[in-house]
Every structure is written in structure tokens, then in C-alpha cells.
Design an enzyme around this catalytic site. Structure first.
Site, mmCIF file in Angstrom:
data_model
loop_
_atom_site.group_PDB
_atom_site.id
_atom_site.type_symbol
_atom_site.label_atom_id
_atom_site.label_comp_id
_atom_site.label_asym_id
_atom_site.label_seq_id
_atom_site.Cartn_x
_atom_site.Cartn_y
_atom_site.Cartn_z
ATOM 1 N N GLU A 9 -31.427 -30.385 2.994
ATOM 2 C CA GLU A 9 -31.350 -29.541 1.791
ATOM 3 C C GLU A 9 -32.714 -28.959 1.398
ATOM 4 O O GLU A 9 -33.222 -29.231 0.307
ATOM 5 C CB GLU A 9 -30.779 -30.355 0.618
ATOM 6 C CG GLU A 9 -29.398 -30.918 0.881
ATOM 7 C CD GLU A 9 -28.735 -31.533 -0.359
ATOM 8 O OE1 GLU A 9 -29.426 -31.703 -1.382
ATOM 9 O OE2 GLU A 9 -27.528 -31.818 -0.297
ATOM 10 N N GLU A 29 -22.955 -34.426 4.617
ATOM 11 C CA GLU A 29 -22.797 -35.128 3.337
ATOM 12 C C GLU A 29 -21.592 -34.535 2.618
ATOM 13 O O GLU A 29 -21.397 -33.316 2.598
ATOM 14 C CB GLU A 29 -24.000 -34.951 2.379
ATOM 15 C CG GLU A 29 -25.215 -35.752 2.713
ATOM 16 C CD GLU A 29 -26.362 -35.561 1.716
ATOM 17 O OE1 GLU A 29 -26.115 -35.329 0.512
ATOM 18 O OE2 GLU A 29 -27.515 -35.641 2.160
HETATM 19 C C1 BGP Z 1 -27.562 -34.737 -2.461
HETATM 20 C C2 BGP Z 1 -28.830 -35.283 -1.809
HETATM 21 C C3 BGP Z 1 -28.842 -36.766 -1.764
HETATM 22 C C4 BGP Z 1 -28.171 -37.478 -2.942
HETATM 23 C C5 BGP Z 1 -26.950 -36.763 -3.533
HETATM 24 C C6 BGP Z 1 -26.423 -37.389 -4.833
HETATM 25 O O1 BGP Z 1 -27.692 -33.415 -2.782
HETATM 26 O O2 BGP Z 1 -29.045 -34.830 -0.486
HETATM 27 O O3 BGP Z 1 -30.180 -37.177 -1.538
HETATM 28 O O4 BGP Z 1 -29.089 -37.928 -3.849
HETATM 29 O O5 BGP Z 1 -27.187 -35.406 -3.657
HETATM 30 O O6 BGP Z 1 -26.968 -36.910 -5.997
HETATM 31 P P1 BGP Z 1 -26.800 -37.546 -7.454
HETATM 32 O O7 BGP Z 1 -27.146 -38.993 -7.355
HETATM 33 O O8 BGP Z 1 -27.725 -36.803 -8.333
HETATM 34 O O9 BGP Z 1 -25.371 -37.367 -7.894
#
Ligand code: BGP
Length: 459
Positions: A166, A364
């Protein structure tokens, strides 16, 4: 079985070094910007929790890898921490880090889990940030050297490499919207950071190919489709601008080796072009990837601006569109994000039709839940909502594959509940829950379910 996936489909999950390892100040690791920012402003982190210990993967990697195997992982993505491997960002390699990553990789291979390794997950070494971070071209070269070092050290066993996770997020977080260090709000500097990130990516790809290894190199992008409120040309243009700025800014160079003309036009129109040097376009052209990781959580919905822009405010992407809340949208009430399963299909079809059907996988996807303890019953998190979430996304993914999209796997975010930047442990995503105090891992219902999906290669 209703949904059967292609042979050798990758089933697993994703995480990253800074979010899981802990041992932030142990065994010679250098500081990264998260260690530094936490020291300066602990109040910016949910419940004041830092990544110093995170989920102790550094200590427990061996038993954690056994837990992966237990729920049917045939692949797993994490990252190599730049500041652990090369504490000052360039120069001396830390032998303790080499030993640790060798152990992790060897253990995964021994358990039949393919290691997917990413090289940058928001974790700039402080020594590199001090000389300007991605604003400085010296950092681009230092990163390319770090990447080449990783390929050399671990490339005999790692066959799937990723340059960045990202990469738009540090641009947004660090230079536009104040949710990453260094908390700058400056569009031109943001553009420079993005531009240099692409150069760094391309130089890493070149370094990989120069070593003539037999694996694949890619990048992981959060592709968030931009849906217009309506078919009104002004709404369509708003969606096009958001797509150019947030998706195509990285997708086009990574998949096609060049920036989209429409993006260059916007930057020129608002006088925000970065400093381009002779030869840059050749470097960017050489950065075309073998494999694209797609992170998808939620759609972006936009509309044309309703109000005039305050010309005294700093130039922002929102000068070109406004966010749109679609009535009746389905929400994840535990995280506050929209759930739109068809988005995963739309991304795949876009890649099929407009990006030469580039080989890709879902790197993801997942459902964050705040206060997930409320779903605890008989010692286990009964996350039926997560199973449903994954099923609904997988069924759209299956349809895209049936229609010819070249998608090779599905990784959930994440394996064990992990530390997530400013949100720390607020939103839980794992197949395993983590007791922060005791560091005990307990399989959730979704973990049990996923083991079956992987075993049957479908559901
Ligand atoms: C994604 C990232 C991850 C992770 C996830 C959850 O965009 O690649 O690193 O952190 O988001 O985010 P959050 O915990 O803010 O909901």
C-alpha cells in the site's frame, strides 16, 4: 461444493514485521518512524499501546508457524523490517536479523508454507527519515540496496517478493491527512514522496531481475474502486479524479510502466508536478511487476463537489471530489467501514480488461472488529460475521475467476490479531485472537472454518 478454486490456489493470511515482531529495541534493530513517533506522541496511539512488543512473533515465530499450518495455510505474507536488517538504513547488515529471518523462512518452508516477503510496510528507518525519507533520492538508492541485499540473502528460498505494501498510504498518512509520521500536510511533498516510492519500487525490481533468480517480484496495492454517485458527467469526473490519484498513481506504473496521462494533467493544472530527472521514465518502465497483490476492504464513493474550494486552504485531493455516503449502504458496524463484496469482482474485471489480465491475488481482505471480546463464548470468539464476510467476498472472486481473471490466491488480513499503527489493537482481524496481557493465541471459529476451505480448495 459450491465454489471450487483453481489448483494450487494460495490460502493464507498477511501481516508485517512492524505489526507482529515486537522486540523493537532488541538484537540491534534500529529505530523506525513508529518507534520514534510513539516516543514523541504516545497519545496518538489507541490506548497508548506501542509496537514495542506487538504480538511477539520475534519470540514465538516457531509456534506461530505451527498455528498457521494448523489452519491450512499454504502461504503467508510478512515483511522484512528494513531497520532490523540494516539498522541505519544503509551499510552494515545486522547478523542477528539475518539469523532471525533465516529461521522464519526455513521454518515456513519446512512446514510447507510458501513465504511471501514484502520489503516495506510503512516502516521507514529513522536514520533515513532524518535525511528526508522518500523526499530524498538517496533514500531511494538505499532502499534499492536493502532490497538487493534481501534477494541475495533469502532469494534461494523466497520465490514471491513484494517491494511495497500500500505505497499510497504513507503518502496519504504522512504528507496529506496526518495519520502517519512525519505529519506533514503538503500536496507537492506528497507527490514527491509518491514519485520517489515508484522509483524505489522500480529500482528494486531491476535489482531482482539483475540477480536472475527464478522467483517473482510484485507490489501490493490497496485498490479501492471509486464509484460515482450517479452517471452525471460531474460525478463521473469526480470518480475519475479519485481513481487517478489513489489507484492509478501506483497501479499504472506497476502494471504498465508509466503514469496515466490524466494524472499528469491534474498535477500540471494545479502546479504540483514532482522534480523529474532525465532517465526516470526508463527506470519506471523497468518496474513492471510479475505479480500484483490486491488489498481490498471497502469501496470509495464520490460525488462532484457541492461547495467552492477555499483557495486559502492547502491543495488537497478533495478539491476535485467529495466523499459520498450512499443511502442504504451495508456497513461493518464494528469498524465503521462499508462492506461491498462486489468491489472485489470489479477490481478483478478491471485488471482483466484494462491491465492485460495481470497475474494477481488477494493479498489482504478482512473484517476489523472493535471490542471483539463480546463475541467470546466458551473460550472462543464466535466470529460467524467474519466467516460470512470472507464467503461473500470469495464468491465474487470465484465469479471473476470463472470469467477469466487471473487470480491465484486469497490472504486474509490477518493471522493473529495484530498491532495496527495508530489504531494499535483497537480493531481485531485475526484467525486467532490475542490476549494482550498473556500473549495467548486462541483459534477463532473463522480459523477452524478456514482450515476446511483450504483443505477442500473451496467451500
Ligand atoms: C491495511 C494495512 C494493514 C492493517 C489494516 C487494518 O490497510 O495494510 O497494515 O493495519 O489496514 O487497519 P485498521 O486496524 O486501521 O482497521
Amino acid at each position: 461444493m459450491q465454489y471450487q478454486f483453481p489448483d494450487n490456489f494460495w490460502w493464507g493470511s498477511a501481516s508485517s514485521a512492524p505489526q507482529t515482531e515486537g522486540a523493537a529495541f532488541e538484537d540491534g534493530k534500529g529505530e523506525n518512524i513508529w518507534d520514534l513517533w510513539y516516543k514523541n506522541e504516545p497519545n496518538r496511539f489507541f490506548n497508548g499501546v506501542s509496537a514495542t512488543e506487538a504480538s511477539t512473533f520475534y519470540k514465538h515465530y516457531r509456534s506461530d508457524i505451527a498455528l498457521m499450518k494448523d489452519i491450512g495455510h499454504n502461504s503467508f505474507r510478512t515483511s522484512i523490517s528494513w531497520s532490523r536488517l540494516i539498522p541505519t538504513g544503509h551499510g552494515e547488515v545486522n547478523p542477528k536479523a539475518v539469523e532471525f529471518y533465516n529461521n522464519v523462512i526455513d521454518e515456513m518452508v519446512a512446514q510447507g508454507i510458501q513465504p511471501f516477503i514484502n520489503l516495506f510496510h510503512f516502516d521507514m528507518p529513522v536514520a533515513m527519515q532524518e535525511i528526508g525519507g522518500w523526499e530524498n533520492r538517496e533514500v531511494v538508492d538505499a532502499y534499492a540496496e536493502f532490497a538487493a541485499t534481501c534477494f541475495k540473502l533469502f532469494g534461494d528460498r523466497v520465490k514471491h517478493w513484494f517491494t511495497f505494501n500500500e505505497p499510497i498510504v504513507p503518502v496519504e498518512g504522512g504528507y496529506l491527512y496526518d495519520f502517519h509520521y512525519p505529519n506533514v500536510v503538503d500536496f507537492r511533498r506528497a507527490v514527491t514522496v509518491g514519485y520517489h516510492t515508484i522509483l524505489a519500487h522500480s529500482k528494486a525490481v531491476m535489482a531482482y531481475r539483475a540477480q536472475q533468480q527464478d522467483g517473482q517480484i510484485g507490489i501490493i496495492l490497496n485498490l479501492t474502486p471509486s464509484y460515482p454517485r450517479s452517471q452525471n458527467p460531474a460525478d463521473l469526473r469526480a470518480a475519475e479524479c479519485a481513481d487517478l490519484l489513489f489507484n492509478r498513481s501506483f497501479l499504472d506504473p506497476a502494471a504498465k510502466g508509466e503514469f496515466p496521462q490524466g494524472l499528469i494533467e491534474i498535477l500540471k493544472q494545479y502546479d504540483q508536478m514532482p522534480d523529474c530527472q532525465v532517465g526516470d521514465s526508463d527506470i519506471i518502465a523497468a518496474g513492471k511487476v510479475d505479480l500484483l497483490g490486491v488489498n481490498y476492504y471497502q469501496p470509495r464513493r464520490v460525488k462532484a463537489r457541492l461547495t467552492a474550494v477555499d483557495q486559502n486552504s492547502p491543495f488537497m485531493p478533495e478539491w476535485l471530489f467529495e466523499n459520498y455516503e450512499m443511502p442504504g449502504r451495508k456497513m461493518n458496524p464494528h469498524r465503521g467501514w462499508e462492506i461491498y463484496e462486489k468491489g472485489i469482482y470489479d477490481i478483478m474485471i478491471n485488471l482483466r480488461d484494462n491491465y492485460g489480465n495481470i497475474p494477481c491475488f488477494i493479498s489482504e481482505n478482512g473484517m476489523g472488529v472493535e471490542g471483539e471480546d463480546k463475541f467470546l463464548k466458551d473460550g472462543q470468539i464466535q466470529d460467524t460475521y467474519r466467516i460470512e464476510f470472507i464467503q461473500d467476498h470469495l464468491s465474487w472472486l470465484h465469479k471473476a475467476i470463472q470469467e477469466g481473471a487471473d487470480c491465484r490466491g486469497y490472504h486474509l488480513w490477518t493471522f493473529i490479531d495484530n498491532w495496527s499503527w495508530c489504531n494499535a489493537y483497537k480493531n481485531r482481524y485475526g484467525f486467532y485472537s490475542l490476549d494482550l496481557k498473556t500473549q495467548t493465541r486462541t483459534k477463532k471459529l473463522s480459523g477452524e472454518w478456514f482450515a476446511q476451505v483450504s483443505k477442500n480448495n473451496g467451500f
